[in-house]
Write a protein that holds these residues in place. Sequence first.
Motif, PDB file in Angstrom:
ATOM      1  N   ALA A  57       0.830  -1.206   0.000  1.00  0.00           N
ATOM      2  CA  ALA A  57       0.000   0.000   0.000  1.00  0.00           C
ATOM      3  C   ALA A  57       0.865   1.256   0.000  1.00  0.00           C
ATOM      4  N   SER A  58       1.966   1.224   0.762  1.00  0.00           N
ATOM      5  CA  SER A  58       2.843   2.389   0.827  1.00  0.00           C
ATOM      6  C   SER A  58       3.484   2.673  -0.530  1.00  0.00           C
ATOM      7  N   VAL A  65       1.659   9.735  -5.765  1.00  0.00           N
ATOM      8  CA  VAL A  65       2.155  11.108  -5.592  1.00  0.00           C
ATOM      9  C   VAL A  65       3.181  11.442  -6.668  1.00  0.00           C
ATOM     10  N   SER A  66       4.072  10.484  -6.926  1.00  0.00           N
ATOM     11  CA  SER A  66       5.090  10.713  -7.953  1.00  0.00           C
ATOM     12  C   SER A  66       4.448  10.893  -9.323  1.00  0.00           C
ATOM     13  N   GLY A  67       3.388  10.134  -9.596  1.00  0.00           N
ATOM     14  CA  GLY A  67       2.714  10.238 -10.879  1.00  0.00           C
ATOM     15  C   GLY A  67       2.087  11.605 -11.095  1.00  0.00           C
ATOM     16  N   ALA A  68       1.462  12.153 -10.044  1.00  0.00           N
ATOM     17  CA  ALA A  68       0.857  13.480 -10.160  1.00  0.00           C
ATOM     18  C   ALA A  68       1.914  14.531 -10.484  1.00  0.00           C
ATOM     19  N   ILE A 161       9.668  16.985 -12.376  1.00  0.00           N
ATOM     20  CA  ILE A 161      10.159  15.646 -12.700  1.00  0.00           C
ATOM     21  C   ILE A 161      11.162  15.181 -11.648  1.00  0.00           C
ATOM     22  N   GLY A 162      11.922  16.129 -11.087  1.00  0.00           N
ATOM     23  CA  GLY A 162      12.817  15.781  -9.987  1.00  0.00           C
ATOM     24  C   GLY A 162      12.051  15.299  -8.768  1.00  0.00           C
ATOM     25  N   LEU A 163      10.930  15.959  -8.448  1.00  0.00           N
ATOM     26  CA  LEU A 163      10.089  15.504  -7.335  1.00  0.00           C
ATOM     27  C   LEU A 163       9.486  14.136  -7.632  1.00  0.00           C
ATOM     28  N   PHE A 164       9.159  13.892  -8.899  1.00  0.00           N
ATOM     29  CA  PHE A 164       8.688  12.569  -9.321  1.00  0.00           C
ATOM     30  C   PHE A 164       9.743  11.508  -8.988  1.00  0.00           C
ATOM     31  N   GLY A 169      11.457   7.132  -5.741  1.00  0.00           N
ATOM     32  CA  GLY A 169      12.556   6.500  -5.028  1.00  0.00           C
ATOM     33  C   GLY A 169      12.147   5.935  -3.675  1.00  0.00           C
ATOM     34  N   ARG A 170      10.985   6.324  -3.187  1.00  0.00           N
ATOM     35  CA  ARG A 170      10.482   5.802  -1.907  1.00  0.00           C
ATOM     36  C   ARG A 170       9.840   4.429  -2.070  1.00  0.00           C
ATOM     37  N   VAL A 171       9.584   4.017  -3.313  1.00  0.00           N
ATOM     38  CA  VAL A 171       9.045   2.675  -3.564  1.00  0.00           C
ATOM     39  C   VAL A 171      10.124   1.650  -3.220  1.00  0.00           C
TER      40      VAL A 171
END
Length: 282
Positions: A57-58, A65-68, A161-164, A169-171
């Motif tokens: 789920a995480s 969030v990354s996709g948005a 894109i950097g925030l993406f 990277g948290r996955v």
Amino acid sequence: MPFVMAVLSSMLYGVADFLGGMGSRRAPAVTVTAWFQVTGLVFLVLYACFAPGVTRASDLAWAAVSGASGGMGVLLLYRALAGGTVSTAAPLISMIALTVPVVVGLAMGERPGVLPLSGIALGVVAVVLISAHGAPGEGAAPATASRAAALVPAVASGVLIGLFLVCLGRVQRGASGWPLVAGRASASVCLFAMLFASRSAFKLAPAARPPMIGAAVTDVSANVLYLLAVQLAPLSLVAMLVSLAPATTVLLAQVVLRERLGPAQRVGVVVALAAVVLLAQG
């Protein structure tokens, strides 16, 4: 074999960016980006159905969030490529995008090493050179005010894109393909919401459909090749090869669009690509 896949992934990313930019010259960028996202989503669902891994789920939340963020970044990327000089915008956006994770890591106490920090320093030099006055004639860089205005969507695209990249990277390692689907679905929802809010044409112009479909197919293919490559080889080496994607975009712009750059801008593009390679080591 993993390095061959990384090189192919890099080339496909570059082709995808070029095609998306060309599509946005034939139709509103928000319309092209929205259909680009949902077309890619179809292919990612097929990939996720067969890809191994664990679905958490995480991971789905971080990917959404990354996709948005990535969806908005791609929208601005296409606008920058459609309205500016592709040969300078592509490496600039990639350089800024890779700078963001390094800066976030520094803020969180990480020490990325000498190479990524050197990449940031080179990036500053590249921005100054790319912003320089171009050669006179057709395809030359616009006037100073126009050049500055053209840099705004490129810089904003790079940051998003950097925030993406930071959120993706948290996955966690060993994740299935469904987080990628969650990210693409999130981007699709955001882009179609913007499409309706902006009252842009919902139907994509026929002339923009082939480059949009081509961008979606090459982008998803690049994603899959990248994921396969990092499972078989060190991330640092794969990232270095994949980070050369803007070189393909620049080459296509030079050959297809016959773009002409001033001497300082040509040096700036080379410096930006060198900065991208160094930043990828972070």
